[in-house]
Scaffold this active site. Structure first.
Site, PDB file in Angstrom:
ATOM      1  N   ARG A 123     -62.524  53.655   8.462  1.00  0.00           N
ATOM      2  CA  ARG A 123     -63.000  55.157   8.041  1.00  0.00           C
ATOM      3  C   ARG A 123     -62.150  56.045   8.614  1.00  0.00           C
ATOM      4  NH1 ARG A 123     -67.025  52.180  10.628  1.00  0.00           N
ATOM      5  NH2 ARG A 123     -68.618  51.435   9.095  1.00  0.00           N
ATOM      6  N   LYS A 145     -55.849  66.771  -0.208  1.00  0.00           N
ATOM      7  CA  LYS A 145     -56.552  66.160  -1.144  1.00  0.00           C
ATOM      8  C   LYS A 145     -55.790  64.698  -1.383  1.00  0.00           C
ATOM      9  CE  LYS A 145     -58.063  69.812  -4.083  1.00  0.00           C
ATOM     10  NZ  LYS A 145     -58.106  70.446  -5.266  1.00  0.00           N
ATOM     11  N   GLU A 187     -44.697  74.107  -9.876  1.00  0.00           N
ATOM     12  CA  GLU A 187     -45.745  74.390  -8.936  1.00  0.00           C
ATOM     13  C   GLU A 187     -45.294  75.545  -7.867  1.00  0.00           C
ATOM     14  OE1 GLU A 187     -48.516  72.969  -8.971  1.00  0.00           O
ATOM     15  OE2 GLU A 187     -48.448  71.309 -10.297  1.00  0.00           O
ATOM     16  N   LYS A 229     -49.690  78.188   0.331  1.00  0.00           N
ATOM     17  CA  LYS A 229     -51.053  77.098   0.199  1.00  0.00           C
ATOM     18  C   LYS A 229     -51.549  76.851   1.525  1.00  0.00           C
ATOM     19  CE  LYS A 229     -52.110  72.650  -1.497  1.00  0.00           C
ATOM     20  NZ  LYS A 229     -51.887  71.621  -2.262  1.00  0.00           N
ATOM     21  N   GLU A 239     -62.402  73.334  -0.783  1.00  0.00           N
ATOM     22  CA  GLU A 239     -62.576  73.968  -2.075  1.00  0.00           C
ATOM     23  C   GLU A 239     -63.765  74.363  -2.751  1.00  0.00           C
ATOM     24  OE1 GLU A 239     -59.744  72.454  -5.085  1.00  0.00           O
ATOM     25  OE2 GLU A 239     -61.175  73.154  -6.905  1.00  0.00           O
ATOM     26  N   ARG A 243     -59.871  77.942  -2.843  1.00  0.00           N
ATOM     27  CA  ARG A 243     -59.002  76.733  -3.103  1.00  0.00           C
ATOM     28  C   ARG A 243     -58.798  76.489  -4.860  1.00  0.00           C
ATOM     29  NH1 ARG A 243     -57.460  71.447   0.426  1.00  0.00           N
ATOM     30  NH2 ARG A 243     -55.771  70.773  -1.245  1.00  0.00           N
ATOM     31  N   ASN A 247     -55.517  75.901  -9.131  1.00  0.00           N
ATOM     32  CA  ASN A 247     -55.694  75.237 -10.381  1.00  0.00           C
ATOM     33  C   ASN A 247     -55.187  76.137 -11.280  1.00  0.00           C
ATOM     34  OD1 ASN A 247     -56.315  72.754  -9.298  1.00  0.00           O
ATOM     35  ND2 ASN A 247     -58.637  73.491  -9.136  1.00  0.00           N
ATOM     36  N   HIS A 250     -54.296  74.530 -14.660  1.00  0.00           N
ATOM     37  CA  HIS A 250     -54.465  73.284 -14.659  1.00  0.00           C
ATOM     38  C   HIS A 250     -55.300  72.779 -15.739  1.00  0.00           C
ATOM     39  CE1 HIS A 250     -52.867  71.508 -10.612  1.00  0.00           C
ATOM     40  NE2 HIS A 250     -52.328  72.625 -10.926  1.00  0.00           N
ATOM     41  N   HIS A 254     -54.073  69.877 -17.899  1.00  0.00           N
ATOM     42  CA  HIS A 254     -54.542  68.512 -18.001  1.00  0.00           C
ATOM     43  C   HIS A 254     -54.737  68.266 -19.035  1.00  0.00           C
ATOM     44  CE1 HIS A 254     -55.855  68.628 -13.530  1.00  0.00           C
ATOM     45  NE2 HIS A 254     -54.675  68.035 -13.708  1.00  0.00           N
ATOM     46  N   HIS A 267     -46.758  66.529 -15.039  1.00  0.00           N
ATOM     47  CA  HIS A 267     -47.747  67.272 -14.579  1.00  0.00           C
ATOM     48  C   HIS A 267     -47.307  68.805 -14.357  1.00  0.00           C
ATOM     49  CE1 HIS A 267     -51.279  68.701 -12.269  1.00  0.00           C
ATOM     50  NE2 HIS A 267     -50.424  69.107 -11.286  1.00  0.00           N
TER      51      HIS A 267
HETATM   52  P1  NAD Z   1     -44.392  60.996  -8.776  1.00  0.00           P
HETATM   53  O1  NAD Z   1     -44.806  60.434  -7.417  1.00  0.00           O
HETATM   54  O2  NAD Z   1     -44.517  59.935 -10.075  1.00  0.00           O
HETATM   55  O3  NAD Z   1     -42.571  61.075  -8.595  1.00  0.00           O
HETATM   56  C1  NAD Z   1     -42.113  61.392  -9.702  1.00  0.00           C
HETATM   57  C2  NAD Z   1     -40.979  60.371  -9.879  1.00  0.00           C
HETATM   58  O4  NAD Z   1     -39.570  60.817  -9.072  1.00  0.00           O
HETATM   59  C3  NAD Z   1     -41.075  58.797  -9.657  1.00  0.00           C
HETATM   60  O5  NAD Z   1     -40.436  58.050 -10.789  1.00  0.00           O
HETATM   61  C4  NAD Z   1     -40.550  58.825  -8.306  1.00  0.00           C
HETATM   62  O6  NAD Z   1     -40.251  57.181  -8.141  1.00  0.00           O
HETATM   63  C5  NAD Z   1     -39.373  59.329  -8.436  1.00  0.00           C
HETATM   64  N1  NAD Z   1     -38.865  59.927  -7.176  1.00  0.00           N
HETATM   65  C6  NAD Z   1     -39.509  60.332  -5.974  1.00  0.00           C
HETATM   66  N2  NAD Z   1     -38.750  60.940  -4.977  1.00  0.00           N
HETATM   67  C7  NAD Z   1     -37.709  60.611  -5.597  1.00  0.00           C
HETATM   68  C8  NAD Z   1     -36.205  60.816  -5.089  1.00  0.00           C
HETATM   69  N3  NAD Z   1     -36.208  61.538  -3.711  1.00  0.00           N
HETATM   70  N4  NAD Z   1     -35.244  60.376  -5.617  1.00  0.00           N
HETATM   71  C9  NAD Z   1     -35.432  59.849  -6.763  1.00  0.00           C
HETATM   72  N5  NAD Z   1     -36.499  59.643  -7.629  1.00  0.00           N
HETATM   73  C10 NAD Z   1     -37.577  59.888  -6.681  1.00  0.00           C
HETATM   74  O7  NAD Z   1     -44.468  62.296  -9.041  1.00  0.00           O
HETATM   75  P2  NAD Z   1     -44.894  63.629  -8.341  1.00  0.00           P
HETATM   76  O8  NAD Z   1     -44.646  64.767  -9.376  1.00  0.00           O
HETATM   77  O9  NAD Z   1     -44.110  63.741  -7.047  1.00  0.00           O
HETATM   78  O10 NAD Z   1     -46.314  63.631  -8.124  1.00  0.00           O
HETATM   79  C11 NAD Z   1     -47.468  63.776  -9.284  1.00  0.00           C
HETATM   80  C12 NAD Z   1     -48.551  63.214  -8.465  1.00  0.00           C
HETATM   81  O11 NAD Z   1     -49.024  64.027  -7.715  1.00  0.00           O
HETATM   82  C13 NAD Z   1     -49.983  62.886  -9.469  1.00  0.00           C
HETATM   83  O12 NAD Z   1     -50.538  61.986  -9.476  1.00  0.00           O
HETATM   84  C14 NAD Z   1     -50.770  64.298  -9.388  1.00  0.00           C
HETATM   85  O13 NAD Z   1     -52.068  63.959  -9.488  1.00  0.00           O
HETATM   86  C15 NAD Z   1     -50.642  64.371  -7.956  1.00  0.00           C
HETATM   87  N6  NAD Z   1     -50.781  65.674  -7.464  1.00  0.00           N
HETATM   88  C16 NAD Z   1     -51.561  65.821  -6.007  1.00  0.00           C
HETATM   89  C17 NAD Z   1     -51.965  66.962  -5.498  1.00  0.00           C
HETATM   90  C18 NAD Z   1     -52.638  66.983  -4.154  1.00  0.00           C
HETATM   91  O14 NAD Z   1     -53.009  68.205  -3.726  1.00  0.00           O
HETATM   92  N7  NAD Z   1     -53.230  65.584  -3.723  1.00  0.00           N
HETATM   93  C19 NAD Z   1     -51.336  68.106  -5.908  1.00  0.00           C
HETATM   94  C20 NAD Z   1     -50.685  68.035  -7.221  1.00  0.00           C
HETATM   95  C21 NAD Z   1     -50.298  66.796  -7.776  1.00  0.00           C
HETATM   96  N1  GLY Z   2     -53.393  71.097  -6.006  1.00  0.00           N
HETATM   97  C1  GLY Z   2     -54.605  71.824  -5.752  1.00  0.00           C
HETATM   98  C2  GLY Z   2     -54.948  71.734  -4.200  1.00  0.00           C
HETATM   99  O1  GLY Z   2     -54.352  71.331  -3.623  1.00  0.00           O
HETATM  100  O2  GLY Z   2     -56.028  72.226  -4.062  1.00  0.00           O
END
Ligand code: NAD
Ligand code: GLY
Length: 362
Positions: A123, A145, A187, A229, A239, A243, A247, A250, A254, A267
């Protein structure tokens, strides 16, 4: 080598407040992040691309603990419920107790899944974010998140679960592919476009340095976005209002990502195009003028980001996808628009005719 001290930004959430450290050499600064671990067990969750590059450096900081690693295959498709189950099995195999810690080493995919796994085990146990993409440093690792995708849609299963610390070691960006780096810059721009005009002007002045990954400009940009942020999250953790502004771009983005079957656009690229479309829609609705749209477009282009809908994507299909967005209610489109740079707003009741006109426009 003389490494400057990291910047520390606090996400202020009372007893759950935590630091975001941004700087060089942080992976090897074991004493700093190890202090955030309370128990004797740690599970490092990473992926098959990042672990060969950085797991060893993290492992050196875990001596004396019982720890193991769980590696995802690379890609968004692996941010799945099935892999949460596997991560929980790894915690069970480790004998992880209530004071165990999950360490997320990777981009947003790893961070979201690792955080959600930590939220589920007994939990809710501690987790530390070690983001290794620019996007994860400036966005996904901060704010709590967490979640995974379901066959029915992206990020549909999740929980708010804040990390104990965020360790953004900018040295890890050295291996990040150029396209991923630029997607992360979208971003950064987004934060400034939503609520920080002076930061937007700073980005304009420093665009060339950021495009060249200048070692002074990059941590400064990360810190400014994270500070923005962190303030929003502290005011509206779950949110209920403000918050949602995060987006910006977005709903359009999306739809573009989905239309591109999650392979045509990253993204951040979807967000870049989406922000410009949101600016054009704001203009059409009389909320802002063309000069703001042009400034946004110029900055995105100067940082190598796309601003136009890719050829072959159909406006009517994009509108249909936008109707499915979680923010909509009772058949009306609810979007994040702006009154100009740094002045984003939540706008309900947006007519589909206006949205379609923007989707069909240049
Ligand atoms: P990702 O995690 O897929 O990483 C992008 C690519 O870079 C992958 O191939 C990864 O293996 C590679 N990589 C990572 N670090 C590296 C490094 N230092 N050197 C070489 N390669 C590296 O993508 P991302 O853009 O980091 O994240 C996208 C994800 O984040 C999505 O799932 C999205 O929904 C999520 N997201 C979440 C939030 C949140 O608030 N939780 C906000 C925005 C996005
Ligand atoms: N990426 C949007 C949030 O963190 O709320």
């Amino acid at each position: 080598m003389n490494i400057p001290p990291p910047q520390t930004i606090t996400v202020a959430l009372g007893q759950r407040s935590y630091p975001v450290w941004i700087g060089a050499g942080l992976l090897g600064d074991h004493a700093r992040w190890r202090a955030a671990l309370r128990g004797r067990h740690a599970l490092v969750i990473s992926n098959t691309t990042v672990a060969p590059l950085y797991l060893e450096r993290v492992a050196q900081g875990l001596h004396g603990l019982r720890w193991s690693s769980f590696l995802l295959d690379d890609g968004e498709a692996h941010k799945s419920f099935a892999n949460v189950g596997r991560a929980l099995e790894a915690l069970a195999a480790l004998g992880a107790t209530r004071d165990a810690c999950v360490i997320a080493l990777g981009g947003g995919v790893v961070g979201d899944l690792a955080g959600f796994s930590a939220a589920c085990w007994m939990r809710g146990i501690d987790f530390i974010q070690i983001p290794t993409t620019l996007l994860a440093m400036v966005d996904s690792s901060v704010g709590g998140k967490t979640g995974v995708n379901l066959p029915a849609g992206k990020n549909l299963a999740g929980a708010f679960h804040q990390p104990r610390a965020v360790v953004a070691d900018i040295d890890t960006l050295a291996t990040l592919p150029e396209r991923e780096y630029r997607a992360g810059l979208a971003e950064v721009i987004k934060g400034a476009a939503i609520g920080d005009e002076p930061f937007f002007a700073w980005l304009e002045r420093n665009a060339a340095a950021l495009a060249a990954r200048d070692p002074a400009a990059v941590p400064e940009a990360i810190a400014r976005k994270v500070r923005y942020k962190a303030g929003v999250v502290a005011r509206d953790e779950t949110e209920q209002g403000e918050r949602a502004l995060l987006n910006l771009g977005h709903t359009f983005g999306h739809a573009l990502e989905t239309a591109g079957r999650y392979t045509a656009l990253l993204h951040g690229e979807g967000v870049a195009i989406g922000m410009r479309l949101a600016a054009r829609l704001s203009e059409r609705l009389g909320m802002s003028g063309p000069a703001d749209t042009e400034r946004l477009q110029r900055l995105l282009e100067n940082l190598g980001l796309p601003v136009a809908i890719p050829p072959g994507m159909d406006a009517a299909e994009l509108l249909a996808l936008m109707r499915l967005d979680k923010k909509n209610s009772a058949g009306e489109l609810r979007l994040i628009l702006w009154r100009g740079i740094g002045r984003a707003e939540i706008v309900g009741g947006v007519s589909e005719t206006d949205v379609l006109a923007v989707l069909q426009g240049p």
